[in-house]
Motif scaffolding. Structure first.
Motif, short mmCIF file in Angstrom:
data_model
loop_
_atom_site.label_atom_id
_atom_site.label_comp_id
_atom_site.label_asym_id
_atom_site.label_seq_id
_atom_site.Cartn_x
_atom_site.Cartn_y
_atom_site.Cartn_z
N LEU A 61 4.78 26.85 -13.82
CA LEU A 61 4.27 25.86 -12.88
C LEU A 61 4.79 24.47 -13.21
O LEU A 61 4.66 24.00 -14.34
CB LEU A 61 2.74 25.87 -12.91
CG LEU A 61 2.04 25.00 -11.87
CD1 LEU A 61 2.36 25.53 -10.47
CD2 LEU A 61 0.54 24.98 -12.10
N GLY A 62 5.40 23.85 -12.22
CA GLY A 62 5.88 22.49 -12.39
C GLY A 62 7.19 22.36 -13.15
O GLY A 62 7.67 21.25 -13.37
N LEU A 63 7.78 23.49 -13.52
CA LEU A 63 9.03 23.46 -14.26
C LEU A 63 10.14 24.12 -13.46
O LEU A 63 9.89 24.85 -12.52
CB LEU A 63 8.87 24.17 -15.61
CG LEU A 63 7.84 23.59 -16.58
CD1 LEU A 63 7.75 24.44 -17.82
CD2 LEU A 63 8.21 22.16 -16.92
N GLY A 64 11.34 23.85 -13.86
CA GLY A 64 12.49 24.49 -13.23
C GLY A 64 12.65 25.92 -13.70
O GLY A 64 11.88 26.41 -14.51
N LEU A 65 13.64 26.56 -13.17
CA LEU A 65 13.91 27.94 -13.57
C LEU A 65 14.54 27.97 -14.96
O LEU A 65 15.50 27.25 -15.24
CB LEU A 65 14.86 28.59 -12.57
CG LEU A 65 14.29 29.06 -11.25
CD1 LEU A 65 13.93 27.90 -10.34
CD2 LEU A 65 15.26 30.00 -10.55
N GLY A 69 6.53 15.48 -17.36
CA GLY A 69 5.20 15.85 -16.90
C GLY A 69 5.24 17.05 -15.98
O GLY A 69 6.30 17.61 -15.69
N LEU A 70 4.07 17.45 -15.49
CA LEU A 70 3.95 18.66 -14.72
C LEU A 70 4.22 18.44 -13.24
O LEU A 70 4.41 19.39 -12.51
CB LEU A 70 2.55 19.24 -14.90
CG LEU A 70 2.24 19.80 -16.27
CD1 LEU A 70 0.81 20.31 -16.32
CD2 LEU A 70 3.20 20.90 -16.65
N LEU A 114 6.24 17.42 -9.95
CA LEU A 114 7.60 17.25 -9.51
C LEU A 114 7.75 15.89 -8.84
O LEU A 114 6.85 15.42 -8.15
CB LEU A 114 7.96 18.34 -8.51
CG LEU A 114 8.06 19.77 -9.04
CD1 LEU A 114 8.30 20.72 -7.90
CD2 LEU A 114 9.14 19.88 -10.09
N TYR A 147 19.90 24.46 -4.55
CA TYR A 147 19.04 25.51 -4.00
C TYR A 147 17.83 24.87 -3.33
O TYR A 147 17.35 23.82 -3.74
CB TYR A 147 18.52 26.43 -5.11
CG TYR A 147 19.56 27.36 -5.70
CD1 TYR A 147 20.28 26.99 -6.83
CD2 TYR A 147 19.79 28.61 -5.15
CE1 TYR A 147 21.21 27.84 -7.39
CE2 TYR A 147 20.73 29.47 -5.71
CZ TYR A 147 21.43 29.08 -6.82
OH TYR A 147 22.36 29.93 -7.38
N PHE A 165 16.40 22.26 -5.94
CA PHE A 165 16.88 22.31 -7.32
C PHE A 165 18.38 22.15 -7.35
O PHE A 165 19.09 22.73 -6.53
CB PHE A 165 16.60 23.68 -7.95
CG PHE A 165 15.16 24.02 -8.13
CD1 PHE A 165 14.49 24.77 -7.18
CD2 PHE A 165 14.48 23.62 -9.26
CE1 PHE A 165 13.16 25.10 -7.34
CE2 PHE A 165 13.15 23.95 -9.44
CZ PHE A 165 12.49 24.69 -8.48
N PHE A 216 19.02 25.02 -14.52
CA PHE A 216 18.39 24.39 -13.37
C PHE A 216 17.66 23.11 -13.77
O PHE A 216 17.07 23.03 -14.85
CB PHE A 216 17.36 25.33 -12.75
CG PHE A 216 17.97 26.49 -12.00
CD1 PHE A 216 18.41 27.61 -12.66
CD2 PHE A 216 18.11 26.43 -10.62
CE1 PHE A 216 18.98 28.68 -11.98
CE2 PHE A 216 18.67 27.49 -9.93
CZ PHE A 216 19.11 28.61 -10.61
N GLY A 217 17.69 22.14 -12.88
CA GLY A 217 16.83 20.98 -13.00
C GLY A 217 15.42 21.36 -12.60
O GLY A 217 15.17 22.46 -12.11
N ARG A 218 14.48 20.44 -12.77
CA ARG A 218 13.08 20.75 -12.50
C ARG A 218 12.75 20.71 -11.02
O ARG A 218 11.73 21.24 -10.62
CB ARG A 218 12.18 19.78 -13.27
CG ARG A 218 12.18 20.06 -14.76
CD ARG A 218 11.09 19.30 -15.45
NE ARG A 218 9.80 19.52 -14.82
CZ ARG A 218 8.85 18.61 -14.74
NH1 ARG A 218 9.02 17.43 -15.26
NH2 ARG A 218 7.70 18.88 -14.16
#
Lengths: 113, 115
Positions: free
Chosen positions: A39-43, B5-6, B8, B36, B89, B105-107
């Protein structure tokens, strides 16, 4: 043409249990990739299989493992589940070595309680 | 595009506006980049890619710009529509053994399009 499919859609496990996630690539694709999306993070890249062999592995502990079957479908196994393993697990397939474009499945939502 | 942080980073635009989503990548050896789009409840969907020997590539309503000097990538969406609302992304790719790529991947950036 069917896309990448994953099962189950949702999976709920308790801490310490094992989870098995499945992926069927697009017909004709030989490479399968596994990613974790918390959650809230990239892949985060987990594993790459091609032609039945593990080709590369991300920075995850050994309790994350998998395999690719002769029909190119794949399983991801997570042993000794921890709460932090709760995430969306995405599978992608591609035509194989030298092909960059990956096609993603809808993911399996794993919840560890 | 990157943040701590959480939560985006979020870009809110009005329908019809142009949107620009930015991404900083980390590895100067990266030679292939992909954007993507991920809609809620779905897996990421390929939008557009660019190789490091290019600095611009255009698709349908989308343009990707690459600035290797500052390791920066941007995605421009023209005439943004409500259906463009999603998380975007960027992925940098480094050639792995055997000629394939393992993306990093970026966040992600959440794009919200208001009608």
């Amino acid at each position: 043409e069917a896309g990448v499919t994953q099962s189950p859609t949702h999976l709920i496990k308790t801490r310490g249990q094992q989870a098995t996630l499945r992926c069927s690539p697009i017909s004709g694709h030989t490479s399968v990739y596994w990613y974790q999306q918390a959650l809230g993070l990239g892949l985060q890249f987990l594993l790459w299989y091609d032609e039945g062999e593990e080709r590369n592995r991300g920075n995850f502990p050994p309790r994350f493992s998998g395999r690719q079957f002769p029909n190119y479908s794949s399983e991801l196994n997570v042993n000794a589940l921890e709460l932090e393993d709760s995430a969306l697990y995405l599978c992608a397939s591609s035509l194989g070595q030298g092909s960059e474009e990956q096609y993603f499945g809808p993911g399996t939502r794993l919840t560890v309680t | 595009g990157e943040s701590v942080g959480l939560h985006l980073p979020t870009l809110s635009v009005q329908e019809g506006d142009n949107s620009i989503i930015n991404c900083a990548y980390s590895n100067s050896a990266s030679d292939y980049f992909i954007w993507y789009k991920q809609e809620s409840g779905k897996g990421p969907q390929f939008i557009i890619d660019i190789r490091s020997n290019m600095d611009k590539r255009q698709g349908q309503r989308v343009t990707v710009l690459l600035n290797k000097t500052v390791k920066h990538l941007s995605l421009q969406i023209a005439a943004t529509q409500p259906g463009d609302s999603a998380v975007y992304f960027c992925a940098e790719n480094i050639s792995a053994s055997g000629g394939s790529y393992i993306p990093t991947f970026g966040r992600g950036t959440s794009l919200i399009v208001h009608p």
